[in-house]
Design an enzyme around this catalytic site. Sequence first.
Site, mmCIF file in Angstrom:
data_model
loop_
_atom_site.group_PDB
_atom_site.id
_atom_site.type_symbol
_atom_site.label_atom_id
_atom_site.label_comp_id
_atom_site.label_asym_id
_atom_site.label_seq_id
_atom_site.Cartn_x
_atom_site.Cartn_y
_atom_site.Cartn_z
ATOM 1 N N ASP A 1 27.325 59.378 25.205
ATOM 2 C CA ASP A 1 26.336 60.190 24.458
ATOM 3 C C ASP A 1 26.582 61.727 23.902
ATOM 4 O O ASP A 1 25.853 62.458 24.251
ATOM 5 C CB ASP A 1 24.831 60.137 24.893
ATOM 6 C CG ASP A 1 24.221 58.918 24.698
ATOM 7 O OD1 ASP A 1 25.203 57.784 24.298
ATOM 8 O OD2 ASP A 1 23.199 58.566 24.537
ATOM 9 N N HIS B 1 23.642 68.197 30.903
ATOM 10 C CA HIS B 1 23.858 66.976 31.379
ATOM 11 C C HIS B 1 25.288 66.634 31.943
ATOM 12 O O HIS B 1 25.773 65.697 32.357
ATOM 13 C CB HIS B 1 23.831 65.932 30.039
ATOM 14 C CG HIS B 1 22.383 65.570 29.681
ATOM 15 N ND1 HIS B 1 21.643 65.235 30.525
ATOM 16 C CD2 HIS B 1 22.039 65.944 28.626
ATOM 17 C CE1 HIS B 1 20.328 64.988 29.935
ATOM 18 N NE2 HIS B 1 20.503 65.692 28.816
ATOM 19 N N ASP C 1 13.523 70.649 29.600
ATOM 20 C CA ASP C 1 13.799 69.664 28.448
ATOM 21 C C ASP C 1 13.274 68.465 29.008
ATOM 22 O O ASP C 1 12.819 68.032 30.073
ATOM 23 C CB ASP C 1 15.456 69.776 28.731
ATOM 24 C CG ASP C 1 16.069 69.138 27.555
ATOM 25 O OD1 ASP C 1 16.542 69.451 26.534
ATOM 26 O OD2 ASP C 1 16.094 67.712 27.881
ATOM 27 N N HIS D 1 14.923 65.568 28.952
ATOM 28 C CA HIS D 1 15.933 64.656 29.690
ATOM 29 C C HIS D 1 16.056 65.304 30.974
ATOM 30 O O HIS D 1 16.047 66.416 31.205
ATOM 31 C CB HIS D 1 17.176 64.753 28.867
ATOM 32 C CG HIS D 1 17.013 64.148 27.509
ATOM 33 N ND1 HIS D 1 16.796 64.880 26.221
ATOM 34 C CD2 HIS D 1 16.966 62.859 27.019
ATOM 35 C CE1 HIS D 1 16.865 64.083 25.167
ATOM 36 N NE2 HIS D 1 17.003 62.993 25.581
ATOM 37 N N ASP E 1 13.094 69.402 23.573
ATOM 38 C CA ASP E 1 12.521 68.016 22.925
ATOM 39 C C ASP E 1 11.601 67.382 23.959
ATOM 40 O O ASP E 1 11.129 66.211 23.538
ATOM 41 C CB ASP E 1 13.961 67.285 23.413
ATOM 42 C CG ASP E 1 14.741 67.577 24.538
ATOM 43 O OD1 ASP E 1 14.064 68.127 25.329
ATOM 44 O OD2 ASP E 1 16.029 67.188 24.537
ATOM 45 N N TYR F 1 15.155 68.402 18.912
ATOM 46 C CA TYR F 1 15.844 67.892 17.724
ATOM 47 C C TYR F 1 14.924 67.788 16.607
ATOM 48 O O TYR F 1 15.230 67.277 15.537
ATOM 49 C CB TYR F 1 16.323 66.658 18.373
ATOM 50 C CG TYR F 1 17.314 66.865 19.450
ATOM 51 C CD1 TYR F 1 18.392 67.379 19.075
ATOM 52 C CD2 TYR F 1 16.872 66.307 20.766
ATOM 53 C CE1 TYR F 1 19.280 67.550 20.253
ATOM 54 C CE2 TYR F 1 17.471 66.634 21.956
ATOM 55 C CZ TYR F 1 18.958 67.228 21.696
ATOM 56 O OH TYR F 1 19.696 67.555 22.727
HETATM 57 C C1 X5A Z 1 20.623 68.271 25.777
HETATM 58 C C2 X5A Z 1 19.931 66.950 25.299
HETATM 59 C C3 X5A Z 1 20.319 64.451 25.119
HETATM 60 C C4 X5A Z 1 21.283 63.617 24.861
HETATM 61 C C5 X5A Z 1 20.609 62.341 24.548
HETATM 62 C C6 X5A Z 1 21.421 61.151 24.588
HETATM 63 N N1 X5A Z 1 20.610 66.093 25.606
HETATM 64 N N2 X5A Z 1 20.914 59.995 24.064
HETATM 65 O O1 X5A Z 1 18.885 67.087 25.062
HETATM 66 ZN ZN ZN Z 2 17.045 67.091 26.097
#
Ligand code: X5A
Ligand code: ZN
Length: 668
Positions: free
Chosen positions: A92, A135, A172, A174, A265, A305
């Site tokens: 990703d 990530h 965040d 994630h 996000d 996003y």
């Molecule tokens: C930085 C961040 C998200 C990636 C999502 C991929 N990355 N499915 O929010």
């Molecule tokens: Zn994220």
Amino acid sequence: MGTALIYDDEMTKYKLLWVDPACKIEVPERLTVSHEALVRTGLADRCVSVPVREATDAEILLAHSEEYLEAVKKTPYMSLEDLMEFTRQYGDVYFHPNIYHCAKLAAGAALQLVDSVMTGKVRNGMTLVRPPGHHSMRSAANGFCVFNNVAIAARYAKQKYGVQRVLIVDWDIHHGQGVQYCFEDDPSVLYFSWHRYEHQKFWPHLRNSDYDIVGKEKGAGFNINVPWNKVGMENGDYLSVFCHVLLPVAYEFCPDLVLVCAGFDSAIGDPEGEMCATPDVFAHLTHLLMNLAGGKLCAVLEGGYNLTSLAQSVCQTVQTLLGDPVPRPASLNSPCISALESLQCVRSAHKAYWSCLKHAADLPTSTISTKRIKLREGEETTEKGGEEEKDAEEKVWPEPPKRVTPPVCAALVLPDDVACPEGCERFSFSEDLDPLLASKLRESFLRDADDSTALITISSLIALTEKMEKNEICSGLALVRDVTKAMTSIVQHVTTVLSNRVLVVCVGDGNVPSHITEDRETLVVQMGSAQTDEQSCKYYIRVCLKKGCSDTSGFVQAVFGLLLPLGYEYDPSLVVLVRMPDSGVSDSLWQQLTGLLQSFALGHTLVLLQEEEKALVGLTASSLLGNPAPSLKQLQAPLTEDVEALERLRHRLQADWKLLQTTAPQTQ
Ligand code: X5A
Ligand code: ZN
């Protein structure tokens, strides 16, 4: 002492060049809309603009392998096909001929921010960067990230400035697994992340993201994962985790620097997170961290996003860093069952490592995290889901209201012989007192001391609260002959005449008159040592510490476990902070409390000090002005019996105050 803003539009100059549904949301507009919103609202102008720079190879190697850096270095010269091929080995993420340049700037921007804060050029700051970082791993790009900006910044701060402890708060949505892997055996970096998890069904689907992954070897306890197992988490869920996990642990850890993986996000409308926290929640998250590490906080953009909620959330964060009063959080619901399950799991997983969690509830023997919670028949459900599913991006929410800073930040009612500290305004009530009010006051409160000075002080205080109500003054401070009497008249006036809710925080022992404690327009929380028969009730809550308010750890435990959640749930329009004589509270703890209470009531706090405590005027005023409180030093374990008493109290109050919950309801 200002706020740095670091941005360069060079970082908008790369994009996805082929079709990849997983990556199409990571667009250059993320930066332009965020930056334009800061410019449009005048926030950018109020910040100290600091230029970006490229991170050097040596700096990138603080968190990455040489092989990986050398591989990324070749990407600017690759053909489209080669880039696609190169990209395929990672998850990703996409590459572009200009992304290496941008990734060096993104990491360099984080380092510029650390430099600006550590050298004292500014107090705190934010940088808007692409690509994000959390990530990316030692030898792998991942999840739109190339270099781990925040991990590099943490190592850099340790190396260049000898910073001993760094707190990384990753809000965040994630899991920043790259940050986790970087520091999992390192006790000098405490990494906290909450993330959409759904029992491993959500990207990046790692077993390593669950609550029981706490760090390794010497680093055990220094990695905190809060998995969200449902979408739709709200402000109350987020704030509850801050109060009951992050803040107590962070204060016990006592960082010298706070870095934030500031992804948005996790806000409403985001197609990735699908959560429901509103942009103004970031004002609170930011504010709650601003008294750690002497205020040294660096926020580095990660995800986000939905361009609308992203821009709003960025503005809320920066405006809070600048010191503007924080909004009253709209619609604070009780945490949902799934959030409570996560909370219970995390607290239990960390109880062996943090004395503030030592008395957290154990988990039921059957692991609850995989079990569906079945509600009793007819029971009101606070479980998420079930309602019509709307596309996250179609969600609508009101734009956060404009945050207006009153012309006067701190107004002080002082005897003539006490100097007014810089930045504050001396306040005295000059107009003739309304005769009706005067006689009423004299009658109700000043009967035995028919004293014109006292009357003038009280009328000044009443005038002051009225100006706070009109938002002409943010906060107030008064030196008074008798704090109890002053508190009584003020509270009575504000609740009856202005009919507002007041949160009264009494520090130290002393009698609180019953007509205050019996009024539901007033919530009284008293911290002291007095062991009396008097039981706490819903609107009069007494926290008893064996050694009184001089016991900093016990006090801090009560502030996060009880006072802050109560304040959030009660949502007062005024906070009255009363320092009883001989409270024994240390200066830095007093300042921390003063600072933290400004999360409520748009920062409308009135502090009452006893006349003899002149020496406290300066430091109290400083906290009211928004200066960070000195840190509390690493905390000792609070007394077992105090903590147990506090837990019992919290338990008893949970029926009335839902934000005090830290465990999921018992299942049948
Ligand atoms: C930085 C961040 C998200 C990636 C999502 C991929 N990355 N499915 O929010
Ligand atoms: Zn994220």
